[in-house]
Design a protein around this motif. Structure first.
Motif, PDB file in Angstrom:
ATOM      1  N   MET A   9     -56.480  67.298  18.706  1.00  0.00           N
ATOM      2  CA  MET A   9     -55.492  66.289  18.397  1.00  0.00           C
ATOM      3  C   MET A   9     -54.324  66.963  17.674  1.00  0.00           C
ATOM      4  SD  MET A   9     -55.974  62.760  16.258  1.00  0.00           S
ATOM      5  CE  MET A   9     -56.335  63.445  14.665  1.00  0.00           C
ATOM      6  N   GLU A  10     -53.120  66.702  18.134  1.00  0.00           N
ATOM      7  CA  GLU A  10     -51.953  67.308  17.487  1.00  0.00           C
ATOM      8  C   GLU A  10     -51.061  66.223  16.903  1.00  0.00           C
ATOM      9  OE1 GLU A  10     -48.155  68.370  20.117  1.00  0.00           O
ATOM     10  OE2 GLU A  10     -50.003  69.163  20.942  1.00  0.00           O
ATOM     11  N   HIS A  11     -50.438  66.546  15.799  1.00  0.00           N
ATOM     12  CA  HIS A  11     -49.496  65.634  15.169  1.00  0.00           C
ATOM     13  C   HIS A  11     -48.733  66.367  14.079  1.00  0.00           C
ATOM     14  CE1 HIS A  11     -52.826  65.411  12.280  1.00  0.00           C
ATOM     15  NE2 HIS A  11     -51.974  64.928  11.416  1.00  0.00           N
ATOM     16  N   LEU A  12     -47.713  65.697  13.548  1.00  0.00           N
ATOM     17  CA  LEU A  12     -47.041  66.229  12.372  1.00  0.00           C
ATOM     18  C   LEU A  12     -47.803  65.724  11.158  1.00  0.00           C
ATOM     19  CD1 LEU A  12     -43.191  65.919  12.990  1.00  0.00           C
ATOM     20  CD2 LEU A  12     -44.589  67.984  12.895  1.00  0.00           C
ATOM     21  N   GLU A  13     -48.153  66.642  10.300  1.00  0.00           N
ATOM     22  CA  GLU A  13     -48.862  66.285   9.076  1.00  0.00           C
ATOM     23  C   GLU A  13     -47.811  66.162   7.976  1.00  0.00           C
ATOM     24  OE1 GLU A  13     -52.640  68.272   7.059  1.00  0.00           O
ATOM     25  OE2 GLU A  13     -50.889  69.565   6.980  1.00  0.00           O
ATOM     26  N   ILE A  14     -47.769  64.982   7.352  1.00  0.00           N
ATOM     27  CA  ILE A  14     -46.845  64.750   6.247  1.00  0.00           C
ATOM     28  C   ILE A  14     -47.703  64.402   5.040  1.00  0.00           C
ATOM     29  CG2 ILE A  14     -44.922  63.376   5.378  1.00  0.00           C
ATOM     30  CD1 ILE A  14     -44.286  62.731   8.372  1.00  0.00           C
ATOM     31  N   GLU A  15     -47.710  65.290   4.054  1.00  0.00           N
ATOM     32  CA  GLU A  15     -48.552  65.042   2.896  1.00  0.00           C
ATOM     33  C   GLU A  15     -47.917  65.595   1.641  1.00  0.00           C
ATOM     34  OE1 GLU A  15     -52.273  66.933   3.901  1.00  0.00           O
ATOM     35  OE2 GLU A  15     -51.568  68.884   3.247  1.00  0.00           O
ATOM     36  N   ARG A  16     -48.354  65.035   0.509  1.00  0.00           N
ATOM     37  CA  ARG A  16     -47.944  65.538  -0.794  1.00  0.00           C
ATOM     38  C   ARG A  16     -49.192  65.920  -1.558  1.00  0.00           C
ATOM     39  NH1 ARG A  16     -43.415  61.454  -2.827  1.00  0.00           N
ATOM     40  NH2 ARG A  16     -43.628  62.696  -4.725  1.00  0.00           N
ATOM     41  N   LYS A  17     -49.061  66.946  -2.383  1.00  0.00           N
ATOM     42  CA  LYS A  17     -50.207  67.549  -3.064  1.00  0.00           C
ATOM     43  C   LYS A  17     -49.963  67.531  -4.575  1.00  0.00           C
ATOM     44  CE  LYS A  17     -52.055  71.014  -0.946  1.00  0.00           C
ATOM     45  NZ  LYS A  17     -52.698  72.221  -0.424  1.00  0.00           N
ATOM     46  N   PHE A  18     -51.027  67.245  -5.322  1.00  0.00           N
ATOM     47  CA  PHE A  18     -50.942  67.107  -6.770  1.00  0.00           C
ATOM     48  C   PHE A  18     -52.128  67.781  -7.449  1.00  0.00           C
ATOM     49  CE2 PHE A  18     -48.850  63.569  -4.815  1.00  0.00           C
ATOM     50  CZ  PHE A  18     -47.714  63.343  -5.571  1.00  0.00           C
ATOM     51  N   LEU A  19     -51.905  68.256  -8.673  1.00  0.00           N
ATOM     52  CA  LEU A  19     -53.018  68.636  -9.526  1.00  0.00           C
ATOM     53  C   LEU A  19     -53.686  67.346 -10.003  1.00  0.00           C
ATOM     54  CD1 LEU A  19     -51.320  71.438 -11.678  1.00  0.00           C
ATOM     55  CD2 LEU A  19     -52.892  71.723  -9.749  1.00  0.00           C
ATOM     56  N   VAL A  20     -54.941  67.451 -10.401  1.00  0.00           N
ATOM     57  CA  VAL A  20     -55.690  66.295 -10.883  1.00  0.00           C
ATOM     58  C   VAL A  20     -56.021  66.539 -12.349  1.00  0.00           C
ATOM     59  CG1 VAL A  20     -57.851  65.011 -10.628  1.00  0.00           C
ATOM     60  CG2 VAL A  20     -56.590  65.770  -8.603  1.00  0.00           C
ATOM     61  N   LYS A  21     -55.750  65.542 -13.197  1.00  0.00           N
ATOM     62  CA  LYS A  21     -55.888  65.770 -14.642  1.00  0.00           C
ATOM     63  C   LYS A  21     -57.125  65.156 -15.284  1.00  0.00           C
ATOM     64  CE  LYS A  21     -52.526  62.128 -15.709  1.00  0.00           C
ATOM     65  NZ  LYS A  21     -51.215  61.854 -16.248  1.00  0.00           N
ATOM     66  N   GLY A  64     -62.628  75.175 -11.016  1.00  0.00           N
ATOM     67  CA  GLY A  64     -61.697  74.757 -12.063  1.00  0.00           C
ATOM     68  C   GLY A  64     -60.426  74.157 -11.482  1.00  0.00           C
ATOM     69  N   LEU A  65     -60.168  74.407 -10.212  1.00  0.00           N
ATOM     70  CA  LEU A  65     -58.996  73.847  -9.549  1.00  0.00           C
ATOM     71  C   LEU A  65     -59.404  72.560  -8.838  1.00  0.00           C
ATOM     72  CD1 LEU A  65     -56.013  74.086  -8.706  1.00  0.00           C
ATOM     73  CD2 LEU A  65     -56.784  75.416  -6.723  1.00  0.00           C
ATOM     74  N   VAL A  66     -58.670  71.483  -9.120  1.00  0.00           N
ATOM     75  CA  VAL A  66     -58.897  70.208  -8.451  1.00  0.00           C
ATOM     76  C   VAL A  66     -57.537  69.722  -7.955  1.00  0.00           C
ATOM     77  CG1 VAL A  66     -59.815  67.863  -8.644  1.00  0.00           C
ATOM     78  CG2 VAL A  66     -60.811  69.704 -10.033  1.00  0.00           C
ATOM     79  N   LEU A  67     -57.431  69.524  -6.639  1.00  0.00           N
ATOM     80  CA  LEU A  67     -56.177  69.108  -6.010  1.00  0.00           C
ATOM     81  C   LEU A  67     -56.380  67.798  -5.265  1.00  0.00           C
ATOM     82  CD1 LEU A  67     -55.016  72.483  -4.389  1.00  0.00           C
ATOM     83  CD2 LEU A  67     -54.027  71.363  -6.402  1.00  0.00           C
ATOM     84  N   ALA A  68     -55.347  66.960  -5.270  1.00  0.00           N
ATOM     85  CA  ALA A  68     -55.362  65.709  -4.508  1.00  0.00           C
ATOM     86  C   ALA A  68     -54.220  65.737  -3.501  1.00  0.00           C
ATOM     87  CB  ALA A  68     -55.192  64.512  -5.436  1.00  0.00           C
ATOM     88  N   GLU A  69     -54.505  65.249  -2.297  1.00  0.00           N
ATOM     89  CA  GLU A  69     -53.476  65.132  -1.264  1.00  0.00           C
ATOM     90  C   GLU A  69     -53.428  63.689  -0.798  1.00  0.00           C
ATOM     91  OE1 GLU A  69     -54.593  67.788   1.880  1.00  0.00           O
ATOM     92  OE2 GLU A  69     -53.930  69.558   0.783  1.00  0.00           O
ATOM     93  N   VAL A  70     -52.224  63.249  -0.473  1.00  0.00           N
ATOM     94  CA  VAL A  70     -52.051  61.930   0.137  1.00  0.00           C
ATOM     95  C   VAL A  70     -51.225  62.127   1.397  1.00  0.00           C
ATOM     96  CG1 VAL A  70     -50.009  61.353  -1.289  1.00  0.00           C
ATOM     97  CG2 VAL A  70     -51.368  59.524  -0.226  1.00  0.00           C
ATOM     98  N   GLU A  71     -51.712  61.586   2.508  1.00  0.00           N
ATOM     99  CA  GLU A  71     -51.009  61.706   3.776  1.00  0.00           C
ATOM    100  C   GLU A  71     -50.079  60.505   3.928  1.00  0.00           C
ATOM    101  OE1 GLU A  71     -52.218  62.864   8.292  1.00  0.00           O
ATOM    102  OE2 GLU A  71     -53.365  63.742   6.645  1.00  0.00           O
ATOM    103  N   LEU A  72     -48.868  60.783   4.400  1.00  0.00           N
ATOM    104  CA  LEU A  72     -47.834  59.750   4.507  1.00  0.00           C
ATOM    105  C   LEU A  72     -47.362  59.600   5.948  1.00  0.00           C
ATOM    106  CD1 LEU A  72     -45.771  60.911   1.392  1.00  0.00           C
ATOM    107  CD2 LEU A  72     -47.498  59.099   1.470  1.00  0.00           C
ATOM    108  N   LYS A  73     -46.732  58.463   6.231  1.00  0.00           N
ATOM    109  CA  LYS A  73     -46.181  58.220   7.575  1.00  0.00           C
ATOM    110  C   LYS A  73     -44.803  58.864   7.730  1.00  0.00           C
ATOM    111  CE  LYS A  73     -48.648  53.875   8.345  1.00  0.00           C
ATOM    112  NZ  LYS A  73     -49.396  53.823   7.079  1.00  0.00           N
ATOM    113  N   GLU A 110     -40.285  60.030   2.911  1.00  0.00           N
ATOM    114  CA  GLU A 110     -39.801  59.210   1.789  1.00  0.00           C
ATOM    115  C   GLU A 110     -40.721  58.027   1.486  1.00  0.00           C
ATOM    116  OE1 GLU A 110     -37.552  60.004   4.412  1.00  0.00           O
ATOM    117  OE2 GLU A 110     -36.958  61.775   3.267  1.00  0.00           O
ATOM    118  N   GLU A 111     -41.858  57.943   2.159  1.00  0.00           N
ATOM    119  CA  GLU A 111     -42.764  56.811   1.944  1.00  0.00           C
ATOM    120  C   GLU A 111     -43.200  56.741   0.485  1.00  0.00           C
ATOM    121  OE1 GLU A 111     -47.025  55.053   3.570  1.00  0.00           O
ATOM    122  OE2 GLU A 111     -46.180  56.842   4.496  1.00  0.00           O
ATOM    123  N   ARG A 112     -43.136  55.537  -0.080  1.00  0.00           N
ATOM    124  CA  ARG A 112     -43.561  55.323  -1.454  1.00  0.00           C
ATOM    125  C   ARG A 112     -45.072  55.073  -1.487  1.00  0.00           C
ATOM    126  NH1 ARG A 112     -39.360  55.016  -4.268  1.00  0.00           N
ATOM    127  NH2 ARG A 112     -38.894  53.447  -5.784  1.00  0.00           N
TER     128      ARG A 112
END
Length: 157
Positions: A1-13, A113-122, A125-127
């Motif tokens: 399956m192919e697509h454009l991946e749009i995601e933002r990545k964050f550290l987790v506190k 010790g590293l914990v990362l969170a990703e959220v995939e967007l459409k 600029e998606e909020r």
């Protein structure tokens, strides 16, 4: 399956995400190629295997081409043996929040010790609502890419 991946990545506190997680899965992955223009990843997620090719990220680091195919776990295990040094292991938590789903990766081994969170967007600029356990945004920061964590683990920073 192919697509454009749009995601933002964050550290987790904090580990508050664990209480909201709907699932958790162990992941083992390696890279057959870590060239920034085309990474080739082999992943064993639970009892399934996947082969993934990702293109170069755009300037903001949010968007890139992704192609993925499921393969059987024994094929994936054989391919992991061919991967570059630096096999990653992590536990992935799936955490719904608001209208989105966050994938939280708790790294093991040399990246413990590293914990990362990703959220995939459409779209870029998606909020989206940010849970209070979400920390500093690291989207586009190359050292947080899995392909780079396999070469230069978090413990060496």
């Amino acid at each position: 399956m192919e697509h454009l991946e749009i995601e933002r990545k964050f550290l987790v506190k904090s580990d508050a995400y664990k209480k909201k997680a709907t699932s958790q899965t162990r992941i083992v992955q390696g890279f057959l190629n870590t060239d920034p223009d085309r990474t080739v990843r082999v992943r064993i997620k639970g009892n399934k295997g996947f082969l993934t090719v990702k293109g170069a990220s755009n300037e903001s680091g949010t968007t890139r081409f992704e192609w993925e195919a499921e393969i059987n776990a024994s094929e994936a295990t054989n391919l992991i043996d061919l991967c570059e040094a630096g096999i990653l292991e992590k536990t992935r938590f799936v955490v719904p929040f608001g209208n989105h789903v966050f994938e939280v990766d708790e790294f093991l081994g040399e990246n413990k010790g590293l914990v990362l969170a990703e959220v995939e967007l459409k779209h870029e600029e998606e909020r989206f609502e940010k849970p209070d356990w979400l920390g500093l945004e690291v989207t586009g920061q190359v050292q947080y890419y899995n392909s780079q964590l396999s070469k230069k683990p978090f413990k060496t920073w």
